[in-house]
Design an enzyme around this catalytic site. Structure first.
Site, PDB file in Angstrom:
ATOM      1  N   CYS A 292     -40.277 -50.151 -68.229  1.00 58.98           N
ATOM      2  CA  CYS A 292     -39.467 -51.327 -68.593  1.00 58.98           C
ATOM      3  C   CYS A 292     -38.744 -51.205 -69.926  1.00 58.98           C
ATOM      4  O   CYS A 292     -37.513 -51.166 -69.955  1.00 58.98           O
ATOM      5  CB  CYS A 292     -40.362 -52.554 -68.629  1.00 58.98           C
ATOM      6  SG  CYS A 292     -41.095 -52.897 -67.048  1.00 58.98           S
TER       7      CYS A 292
HETATM    8  N1  LIG Z   1     -44.623 -51.658 -63.909  1.00 58.76           N
HETATM    9  C1  LIG Z   1     -44.452 -52.664 -64.707  1.00 58.76           C
HETATM   10  O1  LIG Z   1     -45.273 -52.894 -65.583  1.00 58.76           O
HETATM   11  C2  LIG Z   1     -43.243 -53.561 -64.625  1.00 58.76           C
HETATM   12  C3  LIG Z   1     -43.172 -54.617 -65.520  1.00 58.76           C
HETATM   13  C4  LIG Z   1     -42.084 -55.472 -65.476  1.00 58.76           C
HETATM   14  C5  LIG Z   1     -41.066 -55.254 -64.543  1.00 58.76           C
HETATM   15  N2  LIG Z   1     -41.130 -54.213 -63.682  1.00 58.76           N
HETATM   16  C6  LIG Z   1     -40.048 -54.083 -62.721  1.00 58.76           C
HETATM   17  O2  LIG Z   1     -40.513 -54.246 -61.398  1.00 58.76           O
HETATM   18  C7  LIG Z   1     -39.803 -53.392 -60.513  1.00 58.76           C
HETATM   19  C8  LIG Z   1     -40.760 -52.509 -59.745  1.00 58.76           C
HETATM   20  O3  LIG Z   1     -41.471 -51.706 -60.662  1.00 58.76           O
HETATM   21  P1  LIG Z   1     -42.847 -51.005 -60.328  1.00 58.76           P
HETATM   22  O4  LIG Z   1     -43.424 -50.640 -61.643  1.00 58.76           O
HETATM   23  O5  LIG Z   1     -43.658 -51.817 -59.392  1.00 58.76           O
HETATM   24  O6  LIG Z   1     -42.331 -49.701 -59.569  1.00 58.76           O
HETATM   25  P2  LIG Z   1     -43.215 -48.644 -58.728  1.00 58.76           P
HETATM   26  O7  LIG Z   1     -42.447 -47.374 -58.762  1.00 58.76           O
HETATM   27  O8  LIG Z   1     -44.640 -48.692 -59.171  1.00 58.76           O
HETATM   28  O9  LIG Z   1     -43.201 -49.229 -57.258  1.00 58.76           O
HETATM   29  C9  LIG Z   1     -42.081 -49.329 -56.482  1.00 58.76           C
HETATM   30  C10 LIG Z   1     -42.474 -49.147 -55.029  1.00 58.76           C
HETATM   31  O10 LIG Z   1     -41.310 -49.366 -54.257  1.00 58.76           O
HETATM   32  C11 LIG Z   1     -41.292 -48.418 -53.215  1.00 58.76           C
HETATM   33  N3  LIG Z   1     -39.918 -48.291 -52.761  1.00 58.76           N
HETATM   34  C12 LIG Z   1     -38.896 -47.597 -53.304  1.00 58.76           C
HETATM   35  N4  LIG Z   1     -37.774 -47.782 -52.614  1.00 58.76           N
HETATM   36  C13 LIG Z   1     -38.074 -48.621 -51.596  1.00 58.76           C
HETATM   37  C14 LIG Z   1     -37.326 -49.197 -50.541  1.00 58.76           C
HETATM   38  N5  LIG Z   1     -36.020 -48.942 -50.406  1.00 58.76           N
HETATM   39  N6  LIG Z   1     -37.976 -49.997 -49.698  1.00 58.76           N
HETATM   40  C15 LIG Z   1     -39.294 -50.243 -49.834  1.00 58.76           C
HETATM   41  N7  LIG Z   1     -40.051 -49.741 -50.812  1.00 58.76           N
HETATM   42  C16 LIG Z   1     -39.447 -48.944 -51.689  1.00 58.76           C
HETATM   43  C17 LIG Z   1     -41.891 -47.174 -53.817  1.00 58.76           C
HETATM   44  O11 LIG Z   1     -42.410 -46.308 -52.829  1.00 58.76           O
HETATM   45  C18 LIG Z   1     -42.995 -47.770 -54.682  1.00 58.76           C
HETATM   46  O12 LIG Z   1     -44.199 -47.910 -53.977  1.00 58.76           O
HETATM   47  C19 LIG Z   1     -38.812 -52.646 -61.373  1.00 58.76           C
HETATM   48  O13 LIG Z   1     -37.584 -53.317 -61.368  1.00 58.76           O
HETATM   49  C20 LIG Z   1     -39.408 -52.742 -62.744  1.00 58.76           C
HETATM   50  O14 LIG Z   1     -38.421 -52.659 -63.768  1.00 58.76           O
HETATM   51  C21 LIG Z   1     -42.209 -53.356 -63.703  1.00 58.76           C
END
Ligand SMILES: NC(=O)c1ccc[n+]([C@@H]2O[C@H](COP(=O)([O-])OP(=O)(O)OC[C@H]3O[C@@H](n4cnc5c(N)ncnc54)[C@H](O)[C@@H]3O)[C@@H](O)[C@H]2O)c1
Length: 443
Positions: free
Chosen positions: A277
């Site tokens: 992030c």
């Molecule tokens: N990790 C954090 O602490 C955090 C905090 C705040 C915001 N975010 C935001 O949340 C969002 C997700 O982040 P995350 O950390 O969960 O990511 P991540 O990489 O852990 O998980 C994303 C998941 O989405 C799946 N994926 C990818 N493309 C896909 C598609 N087309 N259809 C279905 N599934 C798909 C991947 O296989 C993966 O399992 C991002 O925008 C991120 O900026 C994350």
């Protein structure tokens, strides 16, 4: 005339018979799915392009360290949680929440391909009455300017009339122990009905919901939160470099300033920014601001300072070795901690990776120890073929310098200082250790 289409989500939420699809079962999506099941008593269907995630969930296995396998297994056994790779199954749900990655391209521009890809896969299965909520962090306008047209084109339905559309930023803090349902949920709907439905969805499972006027305002809220962190971390990182020159311990200064009961909030300096992030999200805003002929100078300056920190840490290490008559070239460096922050296994954007690369470029022999990262995973922009070495006395004594890059709480730093010849500490992990103090250098 706006109408909430059938089958109404609201009565389904009221009698707990609603089914919620969560697209993207990562650090954000998996805890969210469990929150809907466990707090809301709703049925959650996880959809992910990665079949391994669906298999793990069916087997009651967790692939995220701080997510309890027992909670997954319990929800699966109770018939509340299921996972699939089949987007067609979204049509049998009442709401769809999208939690897919939003990285930057190589040119450091927003990469919305995952959001668009999800919209395209979902659209043919969208039905009248569906609520779609985007949670992925992105610039203001993404929900209405990017996701909405993709969904409308692929489904033939109109947002706000046939289906409901909203944005609700995700606020997960992995490893902090804060339960997802206790973190207030900010929600912005495209129309009043969109807002009402999205608020009801989250109110079923979260302690507090915060309604906003538009999806754009909700998108901007998330970016404000992350820009705020990035800028303040850059500020303390800059002051850290000054304090090193002046012979002042900035950590002591921050502790003292924190006693002020108003108007001050402590941020800790470190070896640079990591995670999915803070190093990334501010640049989504920078990119969008250009459309308005606006330059986000604070964001860019903070990015520059934070990105330069690994280089500064390596410079301090080189100087500390040199003060002891040792060159970095040929020196054995043991890096302690390679994940981006304490007590997590998440390697994304970890500054330790850049530090290791810089050390290797300068001819150092580098090994690392991290209890949470037994092997460096494949990364998009780095290639480190390394495995964690055991933290034995021999490993500590054999290193010319031990570089504390991440302060995991399971490591006994007194022992590290006792055994090591030189400790470069980027996290104040050795705070309070008296014996061997002269072997500790802050960086
Ligand atoms: N990790 C954090 O602490 C955090 C905090 C705040 C915001 N975010 C935001 O949340 C969002 C997700 O982040 P995350 O950390 O969960 O990511 P991540 O990489 O852990 O998980 C994303 C998941 O989405 C799946 N994926 C990818 N493309 C896909 C598609 N087309 N259809 C279905 N599934 C798909 C991947 O296989 C993966 O399992 C991002 O925008 C991120 O900026 C994350």
């Amino acid at each position: 005339m706006e109408r909430i289409p059938e089958p109404g989500l609201l009565p389904r939420l009221a009698d707990r018979s609603a089914r919620i699809a969560i697209v993207g079962l990562g650090y954000v999506g998996l805890p969210l799915a469990l929150t809907f099941c466990r707090r809301g008593g709703l049925a959650a269907l996880g959809i992910d392009v990665d079949p391994e995630k669906a298999r793990a969930i069916a087997a009651g296995r967790s692939y995220i360290r701080h997510v309890d396998a027992g909670a997954i297994a319990g929800a699966v056994r109770g018939g509340k949680l299921e996972a699939t790779t089949d987007f067609a199954r979204a049509s049998g749900c009442h709401a769809v929440v999208i939690c897919v990655p939003t990285p930057l391209t190589r040119e450091r521009e927003p990469d919305l391909s995952f959001v668009v890809g999800t919209g395209e896969a979902l659209a043919p299965h969208l039905r009248p009455g569906h609520l779609v909520v985007l949670e992925s962090t992105s610039y203001p306008g993404t929900t209405e300017e990017v996701l909405r047209p993709v969904l409308e084109r692929g489904s033939g339905l109109v947002a706000g009339r046939d289906f409901l559309l909203a944005f609700s930023p995700e606020r997960e803090d992995p490893g902090s122990g804060i339960a997802t349902h206790t973190i207030p949920k900010v929600v912005g709907g495209m129309t009043p009905a969109c807002l009402e439905a999205a608020l009801a969805l989250y109110a079923s499972s979260f302690e507090r919901v915060v309604p906003m006027s538009t999806p754009r305002a909700a998108e901007m809220t998330k970016l404000l939160e992350n820009v705020f962190r990035s800028v303040n971390i850059a500020l303390v990182n800059e002051l850290k470099m000054l304090c090193h020159r002046m012979g002042i311990d900035l950590f002591e200064v921050i502790d003292a300033a924190s006693t002020k009961p108003f108007g001050f909030m402590p941020f800790q300096p470190g070896p640079g920014l990591g995670g999915h992030c803070i190093p990334i999200d501010p640049f989504y805003l920078t990119w969008k601001a250009r459309e308005f002929e606006f330059q986000t100078r604070f964001i860019e300056l903070a990015g520059e300072i934070n990105a330069a920190m690994p280089r500064y840490v390596v410079q301090r290490t080189m100087e500390a070795l040199s003060d002891r008559g040792r060159a970095l070239r040929g020196a054995r460096v043991l890096v302690l901690g390679i994940s981006y922050k304490r007590d997590v296994d998440d390697m994304r954007e970890s500054p330790s990776v850049r530090i290791i690369e810089l050390l290797q470029e300068r001819g150092a022999e580098v090994v690392y120890h991290d209890p949470y990262v037994p092997r460096v995973p494949h990364m998009r922009q780095h290639r480190l073929d390394m495995v964690s070495v055991p933290l034995t006395d021999e490993a500590l004594e054999g290193a010319d310098v031990v570089l504390v890059a991440t302060d995991h709480s399971t490591i006994d730093y007194a022992r590290v200082v006792e055994r090591a010849r030189l400790v470069v500490d980027t996290r104040n992990a050795c705070k309070g250790i008296r014996a061997g103090r002269d072997r500790i250098i802050q960086a």
